[in-house]
Scaffold this motif. Sequence first.
Motif, PDB file in Angstrom:
ATOM      1  N   ALA A 190     -33.730   9.177 -18.109  1.00 10.64           N
ATOM      2  CA  ALA A 190     -32.862   8.633 -16.865  1.00 10.64           C
ATOM      3  C   ALA A 190     -30.980   9.243 -16.716  1.00 10.64           C
ATOM      4  CB  ALA A 190     -33.010   7.322 -16.165  1.00 10.64           C
ATOM      5  N   LYS A 191     -30.891   9.706 -18.655  1.00 10.73           N
ATOM      6  CA  LYS A 191     -29.541  10.263 -18.843  1.00 10.73           C
ATOM      7  C   LYS A 191     -28.934   8.615 -18.786  1.00 10.73           C
ATOM      8  CE  LYS A 191     -30.643  14.937 -19.151  1.00 10.73           C
ATOM      9  NZ  LYS A 191     -31.484  15.398 -18.455  1.00 10.73           N
ATOM     10  N   CYS A 245     -27.136   7.064 -11.774  1.00 10.60           N
ATOM     11  CA  CYS A 245     -27.860   8.209 -12.458  1.00 10.60           C
ATOM     12  C   CYS A 245     -29.520   7.321 -12.107  1.00 10.60           C
ATOM     13  CB  CYS A 245     -27.961   8.820 -14.317  1.00 10.60           C
ATOM     14  SG  CYS A 245     -26.788   9.071 -14.597  1.00 10.60           S
ATOM     15  N   PHE A 246     -29.862   6.022 -12.623  1.00 16.16           N
ATOM     16  CA  PHE A 246     -31.067   6.087 -12.483  1.00 16.16           C
ATOM     17  C   PHE A 246     -31.751   5.945 -11.471  1.00 16.16           C
ATOM     18  CE2 PHE A 246     -32.776   2.628 -10.551  1.00 16.16           C
ATOM     19  CZ  PHE A 246     -34.777   1.932 -11.142  1.00 16.16           C
ATOM     20  N   LEU A 250     -34.815   7.776 -10.091  1.00 16.91           N
ATOM     21  CA  LEU A 250     -35.316   7.280  -9.324  1.00 16.91           C
ATOM     22  C   LEU A 250     -36.353   8.269  -8.192  1.00 16.91           C
ATOM     23  CD1 LEU A 250     -37.950   4.645  -9.022  1.00 16.91           C
ATOM     24  CD2 LEU A 250     -36.092   4.326  -7.772  1.00 16.91           C
ATOM     25  N   LEU A 251     -35.463   8.328  -6.914  1.00 15.22           N
ATOM     26  CA  LEU A 251     -35.709   8.991  -6.440  1.00 15.22           C
ATOM     27  C   LEU A 251     -35.916  10.681  -6.289  1.00 15.22           C
ATOM     28  CD1 LEU A 251     -32.153   7.067  -4.104  1.00 15.22           C
ATOM     29  CD2 LEU A 251     -34.495   6.417  -3.328  1.00 15.22           C
ATOM     30  N   ASN A 252     -35.518  11.201  -7.378  1.00  8.60           N
ATOM     31  CA  ASN A 252     -35.934  12.613  -7.990  1.00  8.60           C
ATOM     32  C   ASN A 252     -37.005  12.959  -8.032  1.00  8.60           C
ATOM     33  OD1 ASN A 252     -33.760  14.216  -6.617  1.00  8.60           O
ATOM     34  ND2 ASN A 252     -33.012  12.921  -7.417  1.00  8.60           N
ATOM     35  N   TYR A 253     -37.796  11.524  -8.778  1.00  8.15           N
ATOM     36  CA  TYR A 253     -38.784  11.612  -9.057  1.00  8.15           C
ATOM     37  C   TYR A 253     -39.650  11.795 -10.555  1.00  8.15           C
ATOM     38  CZ  TYR A 253     -40.103  11.899  -3.720  1.00  8.15           C
ATOM     39  OH  TYR A 253     -39.915  11.340  -2.735  1.00  8.15           O
ATOM     40  N   GLN A 254     -38.459  11.653 -11.344  1.00  5.70           N
ATOM     41  CA  GLN A 254     -38.307  11.442 -12.689  1.00  5.70           C
ATOM     42  C   GLN A 254     -38.673  10.536 -13.148  1.00  5.70           C
ATOM     43  OE1 GLN A 254     -34.014  12.364 -13.568  1.00  5.70           O
ATOM     44  NE2 GLN A 254     -33.926  14.348 -12.068  1.00  5.70           N
ATOM     45  N   LEU A 255     -38.789   9.402 -13.243  1.00 12.44           N
ATOM     46  CA  LEU A 255     -39.473   8.455 -13.499  1.00 12.44           C
ATOM     47  C   LEU A 255     -40.580   8.024 -13.711  1.00 12.44           C
ATOM     48  CD1 LEU A 255     -36.633   6.123 -13.441  1.00 12.44           C
ATOM     49  CD2 LEU A 255     -36.428   7.533 -15.391  1.00 12.44           C
ATOM     50  N   LEU A 256     -41.580   8.417 -12.330  1.00 15.91           N
ATOM     51  CA  LEU A 256     -42.578   8.147 -12.050  1.00 15.91           C
ATOM     52  C   LEU A 256     -42.701   9.574 -10.974  1.00 15.91           C
ATOM     53  CD1 LEU A 256     -42.533   4.770 -10.518  1.00 15.91           C
ATOM     54  CD2 LEU A 256     -43.566   5.297 -12.671  1.00 15.91           C
TER      55      LEU A 256
END
Length: 341
Positions: A190-191, A245-246, A250-256
């Motif tokens: 998430a940088k 950043c988190f 999260l909301l841009n589907y970079q973590l899941l």
Amino acid sequence: MRKQLIIEKLNEKQKELQFSGNVRVIQNSDSFTCNFGYANLPEKLENKAHTRFGIASGSKIFTAISICQLVEQGKLAFDTKLNDCLAIDFLYFDKNITIHHLLTHTSGVPDYFDEDVMEDFEELWIDRPMYHIRNVKDFLPMFQYEKMIDKVDSAFKYNNTGYILLGLVIEAVSGMIFSEYIQKNIFESAKMADSGYFSLDLLPSNVATGYVDEPEGILKSNVFSIPAKGSPDGGAYVSVEDMECFWEALLNYQLLTKPMTELLLTPQVHEEDDYFYGYGGFMKVREQKVVKFVQMGYDPGVNYHSVHYPHDDLTIIVCSNKSSGAFEMQNVVEQALLEQD
């Protein structure tokens, strides 16, 4: 965004509360941060844009996302039983406890910090000094041989032990130390360059000291009030910019993946009134739609609140190095920007 009005209202509330911390507001790609108080009171070092704050239980969502990542990788399932994950003896635990139960605070396991029994978090360290609590397994003696406090799949009851157990599962399944797993798979993804699980006796630069109110207006450091290092149920350090950043990651589907993100943010169990708990924390529901996602954390000298309103594309992040005030500062912004909460 009514930026100037919000800043004026925040300044008024800060004077009233003697709030210390940072407030960040993001709406429709517009954002700003207000910094208040001191990161180090004796030295009069002010809280700045990249000051790092503890967020206590606000970091439970990192644990939940990690579990969801392992589910996506096929290493776990939400109906996987705890006993099938850990080679640890829990003499009195029900054999039917699953990952789902632990995530949703419905497992019935004994809570090592039961707020119905003790009001002061510092009471935990009378017989077991906080400087010994540095790894997830260090919490085991606090609950391992205690009896269940409720039946499995019982009603929602906030439970810190459940997330300690999830942290042990993450370590067992991933083969990584919990804090290192979060660093690699969430903070770096998430940088979140300022974030980490730091030891109180090995703090990096730009970390705000937590302060606890004592009688006669004295403020003391929380160095003897919380575990030496954060754990799966709380204790990460972040900046307000990192939490922006988190939310974005999260909301841009970079973590899941999108389906797993949607599942993370879906109501699972009812808490009270219009509030539910999902795999990723509290949420307010109206007419079967989530109108607000809520993250919060409270420890001695630590106070954190963050909300995201999906319909209004509004995110508010408040970090404090005192024990209270974050909710009130968050509420100032909500009242200024929203017709109703």
